[in-house]
Design an enzyme around this catalytic site. Structure first.
Site, PDB file in Angstrom:
ATOM      1  CB  SER A  15      -0.933   0.030   1.222  1.00 34.66           C
ATOM      2  OG  SER A  15      -0.185   0.168   2.418  1.00 34.66           O
ATOM      3  CG  LEU A  17       4.730   6.759   0.809  1.00 37.90           C
ATOM      4  CD1 LEU A  17       5.688   7.403   1.789  1.00 37.90           C
ATOM      5  CD2 LEU A  17       4.371   7.729  -0.314  1.00 37.90           C
ATOM      6  CG  ASP A  36       2.194  -4.778   3.557  1.00 38.32           C
ATOM      7  OD1 ASP A  36       2.511  -3.676   3.088  1.00 38.32           O
ATOM      8  OD2 ASP A  36       1.319  -4.914   4.443  1.00 38.32           O
ATOM      9  CG  ASP A  59       6.675  -8.605  12.661  1.00 41.57           C
ATOM     10  OD1 ASP A  59       7.217  -7.482  12.538  1.00 41.57           O
ATOM     11  OD2 ASP A  59       6.228  -9.025  13.754  1.00 41.57           O
ATOM     12  CB  VAL A  60      10.069  -5.231   9.085  1.00 44.28           C
ATOM     13  CG1 VAL A  60       9.539  -5.278   7.653  1.00 44.28           C
ATOM     14  CG2 VAL A  60       9.304  -4.201   9.925  1.00 44.28           C
ATOM     15  CB  CYS A  86       7.802   1.633   2.343  1.00 41.01           C
ATOM     16  SG  CYS A  86       8.684   2.416   0.975  1.00 41.01           S
ATOM     17  CE1 TYR A 161       5.585   8.073  11.108  1.00 44.97           C
ATOM     18  CE2 TYR A 161       5.767  10.460  10.946  1.00 44.97           C
ATOM     19  CZ  TYR A 161       5.716   9.224  10.341  1.00 44.97           C
ATOM     20  OH  TYR A 161       5.782   9.118   8.979  1.00 44.97           O
TER      21      TYR A 161
END
Length: 254
Positions: A15, A17, A36, A59-60, A86, A161
């Site tokens: 999704s 970017l 993703d 899962d990064v 991303c 963030y």
């Protein structure tokens, strides 16, 4: 690097970017491994793009999952030469708000996905990139991380963030220095206000107000513009150790 010969990992590639980067890369002749958590959307994009892309639910933040996804990518496409991070989340919470102090768990989750996840993917991808045959410049790979203008102009309620994205910016130069001998370049993109699924969920009046904040053009960024810059950062061999703002000249207010 000749982008048409590249094999790229794009995290968060289902999704926004990330998806725009996937499409830009595939249109340029790149083989892409889409990572993703949204399996339904990721599989749909992969099916649409055919043999040029595979989807791997990843899962990064999980070392074992990232390692397995790297192995699957190499098994399918033979190598990894580009990694674009991303995957990320946004948290809106003040350090101390009406309901008390910032929830520690939400702060930790934001840092874990946005910062630690990016590092986890970058370090493991770079270990594979160094096995590639170098080109005439000695280049073996390129890493593109996603920061945010919040790293520089963090607003109220963006402490988690902005902190996570500030960490992404802070990693760029030392990581580029670490990997220079291996022929791996590292850059980051700091996007401004883009028309992503998160932004699309806002009321139209709110989106219109936000679209007036950039200097020029007076609109939200198109994810395709992010994808074009992600392509440029692969193709331009002298871009290294840099964070590029992509924001229409905006500077966020408080």
């Amino acid at each position: 690097m000749k982008i048409e010969n590249a094999v790229a990992i794009v995290t968060g590639g289902a999704s926004g970017l990330g998806e725009a980067t996937v499409r830009e890369y595939v249109n340029s002749g790149v083989k892409v491994s889409i990572w993703d958590m949204n399996a339904e959307r990721g599989k749909a994009i992969s099916a649409e793009l055919g043999d040029a892309a595979i989807f791997i639910q990843t899962d990064v933040t999980d070392e074992n999952q990232v390692t397995a996804a790297i192995e699957k990518t190499i098994e399918t496409f033979g190598k990894i030469s580009v990694a674009v991070n991303c995957a990320g989340i946004a948290t809106a919470e003040k350090t101390v708000g009406k309901e008390g102090p910032h929830t520690l768990a939400s702060f930790q989750r934001t840092i874990n996905i946005n910062l630690i996840g990016s590092f986890n993917v970058a370090r493991l991808a770079a270990a594979e990139m160094q096995k590639n045959e170098p080109n005439e410049d000695g280049e073996r790979g390129v890493i593109v991380n996603t920061a945010s203008i919040a790293a520089f102009d963090g607003q109220k309620g963006q402490v988690a963030y902005a902190g996570s994205k500030g960490g992404v910016v802070g990693m760029v130069l030392p990581m580029a220095r670490d990997l220079a001998n291996q022929g791996v370049r590292v850059n980051a993109i700091a996007p401004g206000l883009f028309m992503t699924p998160m932004m699309a969920g806002l009321p139209e009046a709110a989106r219109e107000a936000l679209s007036q904040q950039p200097l020029f053009p007076k609109r939200l960024g198109n994810p395709a513009e992010f994808g074009k810059l992600a392509k440029f950062l692969v193709e331009c061999p002298y871009m290294n150790g840099e964070t590029v703002r992509l924001d229409g000249g905006i500077r966020l207010p408080q």
